[in-house]
Design a protein around this motif. Structure first.
Motif, PDB file in Angstrom:
ATOM      1  N   LYS A   1      41.368  43.078  42.638  1.00  0.00           N
ATOM      2  CA  LYS A   1      41.064  44.277  41.852  1.00  0.00           C
ATOM      3  C   LYS A   1      41.942  45.456  42.264  1.00  0.00           C
ATOM      4  CE  LYS A   1      37.514  43.078  39.200  1.00  0.00           C
ATOM      5  NZ  LYS A   1      37.482  43.274  37.727  1.00  0.00           N
TER       6      LYS A   1
ATOM      7  N   TYR B   1      35.675  49.187  38.944  1.00  0.00           N
ATOM      8  CA  TYR B   1      34.910  48.084  39.539  1.00  0.00           C
ATOM      9  C   TYR B   1      33.504  48.538  39.919  1.00  0.00           C
ATOM     10  CZ  TYR B   1      33.464  44.738  43.147  1.00  0.00           C
ATOM     11  OH  TYR B   1      32.754  43.853  43.910  1.00  0.00           O
TER      12      TYR B   1
ATOM     13  N   GLU C   1      31.155  42.625  33.427  1.00  0.00           N
ATOM     14  CA  GLU C   1      30.343  42.581  34.645  1.00  0.00           C
ATOM     15  C   GLU C   1      28.892  42.257  34.298  1.00  0.00           C
ATOM     16  OE1 GLU C   1      29.001  42.840  38.575  1.00  0.00           O
ATOM     17  OE2 GLU C   1      31.021  42.609  37.743  1.00  0.00           O
TER      18      GLU C   1
ATOM     19  N   GLU D   1      35.318  46.482  31.468  1.00  0.00           N
ATOM     20  CA  GLU D   1      34.916  46.086  32.815  1.00  0.00           C
ATOM     21  C   GLU D   1      33.392  46.046  32.937  1.00  0.00           C
ATOM     22  OE1 GLU D   1      35.754  44.986  36.847  1.00  0.00           O
ATOM     23  OE2 GLU D   1      37.039  45.133  35.068  1.00  0.00           O
TER      24      GLU D   1
ATOM     25  N   LEU E   1      38.017  41.509  45.582  1.00  0.00           N
ATOM     26  CA  LEU E   1      38.290  42.941  45.725  1.00  0.00           C
ATOM     27  C   LEU E   1      39.774  43.196  45.940  1.00  0.00           C
ATOM     28  CD1 LEU E   1      35.311  44.350  47.838  1.00  0.00           C
ATOM     29  CD2 LEU E   1      35.673  44.416  45.381  1.00  0.00           C
TER      30      LEU E   1
END
Length: 263
Positions: free
Chosen positions: A105, A115, A32, A28, A102
């Protein structure tokens, strides 16, 4: 709108095995960072504006003052690391929240907090890159000379110093819409840097600005940076650390509550 509890933020993540959690966090964070790096609207201003500002005010307009060169290097390092936190969280979260990212997620089979942790790591990596660029400029162009321990300590302070601005950015991104987020972040970013004495010593500013400087997180981080570089600084290091830690915790707590209540 339904209230989203901590359990519904990620129902699968509550039983996520530890052996699989760490790779999930790492993936993650990796993607990102790559996503942000491939977003010119964020990466270019974040990486280029602080060095350009420092080149203009810390080098070209410095008039060969060693004291000013050391002061401006420390404070512009703080100015540089504000951007990844404020824009990465403030604008990024607002856009992703509005686009439904979101919500996706929340139901994805990923560890809790991955996240936000990925975004924090991304901001810290960008802060470190900005510091390295500024340090190279300060040494080669600005005539800044520090001991190795001072260079490393200042880098540590600026890298972790991005966290209060991540918290503030998250607070903004969790509340405002995507269209308004950039304007609000800019409205906070530049005035707060000026009022904290990052662009020039507070002694050169009006008294009322000096009196309210303690209200702003960049001021406290700048004092730690000045102390690390062996410059004169205001207050005690412990007090500055307590302020920054409390500010970060409060902003994160409020933002988390707001995000949990988002539909």
């Amino acid at each position: 709108m339904n209230t989203i509890t901590a359990a519904t933020l990620n129902p699968i993540a509550t039983t996520y095995p530890v052996s699989r959690s760490l790779p999930a966090y790492a993936f993650e964070a990796k993607y990102e960072f790559l996503r942000v790096l491939r977003t010119p609207a964020f990466a270019i201003p974040s990486l280029m504006f602080p060095p350009l500002f420092y080149l203009l005010f810390g080098v070209l307009l410095n008039r060969n003052s060693a004291a000013a060169a050391h002061y401006l290097f420390a404070t512009y390092s703080v100015f540089g690391v504000m951007a990844p936190g404020l824009f990465g969280f403030g604008v990024g979260v607002a856009i992703e929240r509005e686009r439904g990212w979101l919500a996706l997620k929340r139901v994805a089979p990923m560890p809790p907090g991955a996240y936000l942790l990925a975004k924090m790591i991304m901001a810290m990596l960008f802060a470190l890159i900005i510091y390295v660029i500024l340090a190279a400029m300060a040494y080669t162009l600005g005539g800044v000379r520090l001991q190795l321990a001072q260079w490393l300590l200042l880098g540590l302070i600026t890298t972790f110093g991005v966290l209060p601005f991540c918290a503030l950015g998250l607070l903004i991104g969790s509340r405002v819409n995507a269209a308004a987020a950039p304007a609000i972040v800019n409205f906070i970013y530049l005035p707060m840097a000026f009022l904290s004495g990052l662009w020039m010593p507070l002694s050169m500013l009006p008294e009322f600005i000096r009196n309210i400087a303690v209200l702003w997180p960049p001021h406290h981080l700048a004092q730690l940076a000045l102390a690390a570089s062996g410059r004169e600084y205001m207050g005690g290091a412990f007090g500055h650390l307590v302020f920054l830690a409390a500010f970060t915790a409060i902003c994160f707590a409020i933002a988390r509550r707001w995000l949990a209540r988002a539909a």
